[in-house]
Design a protein around this motif. Structure first.
Motif, PDB file in Angstrom:
ATOM      1  N   GLN A  79      -4.402 -46.552  25.420  1.00 34.92           N
ATOM      2  CA  GLN A  79      -3.915 -47.644  24.578  1.00 34.92           C
ATOM      3  C   GLN A  79      -5.073 -48.289  23.814  1.00 34.92           C
ATOM      4  N   LEU A 105       3.386 -41.754  13.779  1.00 33.74           N
ATOM      5  CA  LEU A 105       3.765 -42.366  15.046  1.00 33.74           C
ATOM      6  C   LEU A 105       4.399 -41.288  15.917  1.00 33.74           C
ATOM      7  N   ILE A 109       7.872 -44.105  20.970  1.00 34.71           N
ATOM      8  CA  ILE A 109       7.676 -45.544  20.800  1.00 34.71           C
ATOM      9  C   ILE A 109       8.991 -46.316  20.890  1.00 34.71           C
ATOM     10  N   ILE A 123      12.684 -49.915  16.449  1.00 35.34           N
ATOM     11  CA  ILE A 123      11.396 -49.664  17.106  1.00 35.34           C
ATOM     12  C   ILE A 123      11.041 -50.754  18.113  1.00 35.34           C
ATOM     13  N   HIS A 124      11.247 -52.006  17.739  1.00 33.45           N
ATOM     14  CA  HIS A 124      10.756 -53.127  18.543  1.00 33.45           C
ATOM     15  C   HIS A 124      11.860 -53.785  19.379  1.00 33.45           C
ATOM     16  N   PRO A 128       9.334 -49.602  25.730  1.00 33.89           N
ATOM     17  CA  PRO A 128       9.423 -48.139  25.759  1.00 33.89           C
ATOM     18  C   PRO A 128       9.496 -47.624  27.200  1.00 33.89           C
ATOM     19  N   TYR A 135       0.489 -46.310  25.380  1.00 30.25           N
ATOM     20  CA  TYR A 135       0.371 -45.527  24.141  1.00 30.25           C
ATOM     21  C   TYR A 135       1.442 -45.970  23.146  1.00 30.25           C
ATOM     22  N   SER A 136       2.673 -46.147  23.640  1.00 27.07           N
ATOM     23  CA  SER A 136       3.791 -46.487  22.754  1.00 27.07           C
ATOM     24  C   SER A 136       3.591 -47.849  22.100  1.00 27.07           C
ATOM     25  N   HIS A 137       3.164 -48.829  22.888  1.00 27.73           N
ATOM     26  CA  HIS A 137       2.936 -50.160  22.312  1.00 27.73           C
ATOM     27  C   HIS A 137       1.807 -50.124  21.291  1.00 27.73           C
ATOM     28  N   LYS A 139       1.000 -47.606  19.399  1.00 31.54           N
ATOM     29  CA  LYS A 139       1.538 -46.978  18.199  1.00 31.54           C
ATOM     30  C   LYS A 139       2.479 -47.918  17.443  1.00 31.54           C
ATOM     31  N   ARG A 140       3.242 -48.721  18.178  1.00 29.36           N
ATOM     32  CA  ARG A 140       4.129 -49.684  17.511  1.00 29.36           C
ATOM     33  C   ARG A 140       3.328 -50.653  16.642  1.00 29.36           C
TER      34      ARG A 140
END
Length: 313
Positions: A79, A105, A109, A123-124, A128, A135-137, A139-140
């Motif tokens: 992250q 992305l 995510i 997305i938000h 995730p 990693y997902s946060h 990328k968001r």
């Protein structure tokens, strides 16, 4: 990286140029006649510039500065590293007058608990999956930063969200490669050793797979034609989603593997599905033709066999 020079070529810098997506973009531009006369394409790998390190951001811009940037950092680094990459790439692009940035992305995510199909507006809408939340946060945050740069400076930095990518130059490592390419390597080794293919999990999870060259063609289109700051999902349609078991069977057919397939249900399946809508893409490109999955898997297997000595295994 800098402003457009009207008298010279439009320069496009592709980071991650030696990886799965970077190589696909390079193939589209150089081998499929996808390069426009007024464009100069520059492909960099991690050997040329470390995007985690801020000092690496000004490396290799040749005589002029790129007007556009494709940022491919799909690798599953930590992250913290991904947050640094996001900030270094976007802030440097801003400081040097880059007119457009397209970041990659990942479909991971999206929220774990959601309704399907997923679309770009969701997305938000929740946390995730636990398996890759950091990693997902990270990328968001690219989406958050893109919106902030647009609100404050008017920059049209955007992001694409591919579903599961595979193809030539992928990471075929059985331990940490992308799911389909890791299964290609597993099946190859099983055929060579005369053993069963041991598939992690039940084989029931469903995924939408996109061939890397299709993705490369779409990213080049996004770079040239897509002017929204909001991200866009690049994927085959919902009806093209297949189970992991079905994908393994296609790989077995492509490699002429006739042995047994064992599904290890002691291993986690991860998310059972991540069905994404490509309705937005289809509004822009209603006639885009995706490579059929069986055909794309066969081409990937053929590349893997022909390039085994240099493939990432």
């Amino acid at each position: 990286m800098g402003s457009v020079n009207n008298a010279g070529p439009m320069r496009v810098l592709v980071t991650g140029g030696s990886g799965l997506v970077g190589k696909a973009i390079e193939h589209v531009v150089q081998e499929e006649g996808g390069k426009h006369e007024e464009e100069e394409w520059i492909f960099l790998s991690s050997k040329d510039a470390d995007l985690v390190c801020k000092s690496g951001r000004t490396v290799s811009t040749h005589e002029g500065e790129p007007a556009l940037l494709v940022s491919d950092s799909l690798q599953r680094s930590s992250q913290r590293d991904n947050l640094k990459i996001n900030d270094n790439v976007l802030q440097t692009a801003h400081e040097m007058g880059v007119t457009k940035v397209v970041s990659c992305l990942s479909s991971c995510i999206f929220p774990d608990r959601t309704t399907y199909p997923i679309d770009e507006t969701m997305i938000h809408n929740g946390p995730p999956h636990d398996s890759n939340f950091g990693y997902s946060h990270a990328k968001r945050m690219i989406d958050v930063q893109n919106r902030a740069y647009f609100q404050q400076y008017g920059h049209r930095y955007t992001a694409v969200i591919p579903t599961n990518v595979f193809g030539p130059h992928d990471n075929f490592n059985i331990e940490n490669g992308h799911v389909l390419s890791a299964l290609v390597n597993k099946t190859y080794k099983a055929k060579k050793d005369g053993t069963p293919v041991n598939v992690w999990g039940s084989g029931s999870p469903r995924r939408q797979f996109i061939y890397s060259l299709d993705l490369g063609r779409l990213i080049v289109w996004v770079l040239r034609e897509y002017n929204e700051v909001d991200p866009i999902i690049l994927s085959v349609g919902e009806e093209e989603e297949v189970s992991i078991k079905e994908a393994v069977e296609m790989i077995a057919q492509s490699l002429d593997f006739k042995g047994k397939m064992l599904f290890d249900t002691t291993m986690s399946d991860g998310q059972m599905k991540k069905t994404a809508s490509n309705a937005k893409l289809r509004r822009y490109l209603p006639n885009f033709t995706f490579t059929p999955l069986q055909e794309a898997i066969k081409m990937t297997c053929d590349w893997f066999l022909a390039n085994y000595d240099i493939a990432r295994t």
